[in-house]
Design an enzyme around this catalytic site. Structure first.
Site, PDB file in Angstrom:
ATOM      1  N   ARG A  93      -6.483  10.379  -0.428  1.00 51.19           N
ATOM      2  CA  ARG A  93      -6.257  10.784  -1.813  1.00 51.19           C
ATOM      3  C   ARG A  93      -7.574  10.866  -2.585  1.00 51.19           C
ATOM      4  O   ARG A  93      -7.734  11.707  -3.464  1.00 51.19           O
ATOM      5  CB  ARG A  93      -5.287   9.814  -2.486  1.00 51.19           C
ATOM      6  CG  ARG A  93      -3.853  10.015  -2.030  1.00 51.19           C
ATOM      7  CD  ARG A  93      -2.913   8.949  -2.555  1.00 51.19           C
ATOM      8  NE  ARG A  93      -3.084   7.682  -1.860  1.00 51.19           N
ATOM      9  CZ  ARG A  93      -3.188   6.515  -2.458  1.00 51.19           C
ATOM     10  NH1 ARG A  93      -3.173   6.434  -3.763  1.00 51.19           N
ATOM     11  NH2 ARG A  93      -3.316   5.419  -1.743  1.00 51.19           N
ATOM     12  N   HIS A 140       0.863  -1.183   0.000  1.00 54.20           N
ATOM     13  CA  HIS A 140       0.000   0.000   0.000  1.00 54.20           C
ATOM     14  C   HIS A 140       0.900   1.234   0.000  1.00 54.20           C
ATOM     15  O   HIS A 140       1.857   1.312   0.768  1.00 54.20           O
ATOM     16  CB  HIS A 140      -0.894  -0.001   1.237  1.00 54.20           C
ATOM     17  CG  HIS A 140      -2.037   0.973   1.168  1.00 54.20           C
ATOM     18  ND1 HIS A 140      -1.850   2.337   1.215  1.00 54.20           N
ATOM     19  CD2 HIS A 140      -3.378   0.785   1.065  1.00 54.20           C
ATOM     20  CE1 HIS A 140      -3.026   2.942   1.138  1.00 54.20           C
ATOM     21  NE2 HIS A 140      -3.968   2.026   1.036  1.00 54.20           N
TER      22      HIS A 140
END
Length: 602
Positions: free
Chosen positions: A259, A239
């Protein structure tokens, strides 16, 4: 010597190993099909790693964008997996995910809402449309809460803090399982003609990971030792955004929702660097300027998404490259900035867990300053090879769902697909396991000899004195995997890793533990280590075999994607000795023409 006559025994139609989202959904489906069901979990009910899936569950419900459909979701999933996914699994997942989300809602899950009162859906990397159903950034927690309540309401038996160490067979098919109570150390045996593995991943084999302590590859190893194959084990997802500071929390997940809600990645020079790392494959649908990227959040008609929302493997490699080039943050990561993008009230409302996580663990106010983040071992795309419609492995009576199963995600998993994956295939595994078990006229029996052997293997570390310490071996294993089979790989390092794994296997055979069987963490780790080593060998050997870079597998010595590997999956199996892992190549199943045509559309 273990006396089989003194061991606690239970009989069920279906035994589910693991109480995360996949395990609980499988248990509910098996119970709804009329089977007697039990769930066994290493931890407490409600503490499964599913709670760490924060951003949402991907499902093409079209609540935000009516243009979304299962066909688009299927195409996104296949593209994200670099076309190595089992097409049938990706199809079933895309088609059935909306129903599984609505089902959760019917069972009491409280999702965030659109202004029209529909289930809200947010943007995530690799998804063409906003399709993640979410509850703030605590979606996994809500999913587990809902499934747990349903499990308890149905009266399903749950054996908490109980570890399965062996799958028992009779005549080449599953007959049950053997394990022990973690508190007392006493052994327990389950007679069940159907076993569903839902044990999660392998992250604790790596030094920096978002995974919790349970993720020691138990299900992967149990299936392998039972005769099943593991597919796609070379593909480990790092990740892109884990915490990097302070050291005590290094690796803890920073959800992709940051994000998805407008957070941007910057290097130490303040540059928004992701524009420099857009792969050719994604250029047509990715914004190539800050102005266009920022406009996308308010005007998404052109669908050219910000580069921060590229698939996770692309973002993780970009961060890694910036750090290696000397443009990283003070503690070896990069900066994730949402503070300059939204008011504090918006951030606290949309990302409450992230706000509290950084405030309490790192003394960072994410509404006022950027976060330091870096890649962390998060998810393994590889797992037990299963038949898509039933989730049954090549071993009769053995099923797998969730992260322990392979095939669904190919070379890389899109964020949000894990929660819908475990719902779709947890249900399918439980239903198929129940149907097979309840249709049997004669159940396979577990033998006293197998129970005796399993007990002796579990107690072996107590029989040795002055041997290796389990914690020292695990630390060395984590260093080997982190340094030699990590986010960027090459043949020399992986060859060295395999040599180190052989040495670690020898040390594991000499583990000794002190004290009694009553809650003894050193003993528990000693038993887990053999699973971690077996899975680590699978990852290293498959990664060495695949001489290309694709998805979650990046080779420094073979940096390009090689078309000759585009139709090949690698399967790990145990050799004739039952000790070492061997690799076999298998062709991908052929995709039907009507699905193939989806990739010819813009």
């Amino acid at each position: 010597m273990t006396d089989p006559s003194t061991i606690e025994r239970h009989q069920y139609d279906v035994l589910v190993v693991g109480a995360g989202g996949a395990g609980l959904r499988a248990a509910i489906a098996a119970r709804d099909a009329g089977a007697r069901v039990a769930v066994v979990c290493k931890s407490l009910l409600g503490k499964a790693h599913t709670v760490m899936a924060e951003g949402g569950a991907a499902a093409a419900m079209g609540n935000v964008y009516s243009e979304d459909s299962w066909q688009v979701h299927f195409r996104d999933t296949m593209r994200g997996g670099k076309m190595l996914n089992h097409w049938r699994m990706a199809q079933l997942h895309a088609q059935e995910a909306p129903d599984r989300i609505h089902e959760l809602e019917e069972w009491g899950a409280l999702f965030d809402r659109t202004p029209d009162g529909l289930i809200s859906q947010r943007d995530f990397g690799g998804h063409r449309y906003a399709r993640l159903a979410h509850v703030g950034d605590r979606t996994g927690l809500e999913l587990i809460r809902t499934l747990q309540q349903r499990t308890v309401a149905l009266g399903i038996d749950v054996y908490m803090e109980c570890t399965i160490t062996e799958l028992l067979q009779n005549g080449g098919r599953i007959a049950g399982a053997f394990g022990y109570w973690r508190e007392s150390g006493r052994f327990i045996a389950f007679e069940a003609p159907s076993v569903v593995l839902a044990t999660g991943g392998i992250g604790k084999s790596y030094k920096v990971t978002s995974n919790s302590w349970e993720y020691t590859g138990d299900g992967h190893a149990l299936a392998l030792k039972a005769g099943a194959s593991l597919v796609n084990m070379e593909f480990v997802q790092f990740h892109p955004t884990g915490m990097v500071w302070p050291p005590s929390v290094k690796g803890i997940l920073v959800t992709e929702s940051v994000r998805g809600d407008g957070g941007v990645l910057r290097n130490s020079e303040g540059k928004r660097f992701m524009f420099d790392y857009i792969p050719e494959f994604f250029k047509a649908e990715t914004a190539d300027s800050e102005e266009e990227a920022d406009r996308w959040y308010t005007d998404k008609t052109n669908n050219r998404r910000p580069p921060e929302l590229l698939p996770r493997d692309e973002v993780a490699r970009a961060i890694n490259a910036e750090v290696k080039a000397g443009r990283g943050s003070p503690h070896g990561g990069v900066f994730l900035d949402i503070a300059s993008r939204h008011p504090a009230e918006y951030i606290q409302r949309r990302l409450p867990s992230m706000y509290h996580q950084f405030k309490e663990l790192a003394d960072v106010d994410i509404t006022a300053e950027p976060m330091e983040v870096g890649p962390t071992c998060h998810y393994v795309m590889g797992g037990v090879a299963v038949e898509p419609d039933t989730a049954e492995s090549s071993v009769s009576g053995l099923y797998a769902a969730g992260e322990v199963a392979g095939g669904m995600h190919g070379a890389n998993r899109l964020g949000g697909n894990s929660l819908s994956d475990l719902l779709v295939f947890g249900r399918r595994a439980g239903a198929a396991a129940a149907e097979a078990a309840t249709a049997m006229e004669q159940r396979p029996a577990i033998s006293d000899d197998d129970i005796r052997a399993a007990g002796e293997a579990a107690l072996a570390p107590f029989e040795r004195e002055g041997g290796e310490n389990a914690y020292a071996v695990q630390q060395d294993l984590q260093d080997v995997m982190h340094n030699l089979v990590g986010i960027i790989r090459n043949a020399d390092e992986m060859q060295k890793a395999l040599e180190e794994l052989v040495r670690l296997r020898g040390r594991t055979a000499q583990l000794s533990v002190e004290g009694h069987r009553q809650y003894n963490p050193g003993w528990h780790l000693a038993l887990d280590l053999s699973n971690m080593l077996l899975v680590s060998e699978c990852i290293a050997k498959a990664a060495l075999e695949r001489t290309e870079s694709r998805g979650g597998h990046t080779r420094d010595d073979f940096p390009a994607t090689d078309d000759s590997w585009a139709t090949v999956n690698l399967h790990c199996v145990l050799d004739e000795t039952g000790e070492a892992v061997s690799i076999r190549r298998e062709a991908l199943p052929t995709m039907p023409d009507d699905l193939q045509e989806l990739f010819e559309q813009k």
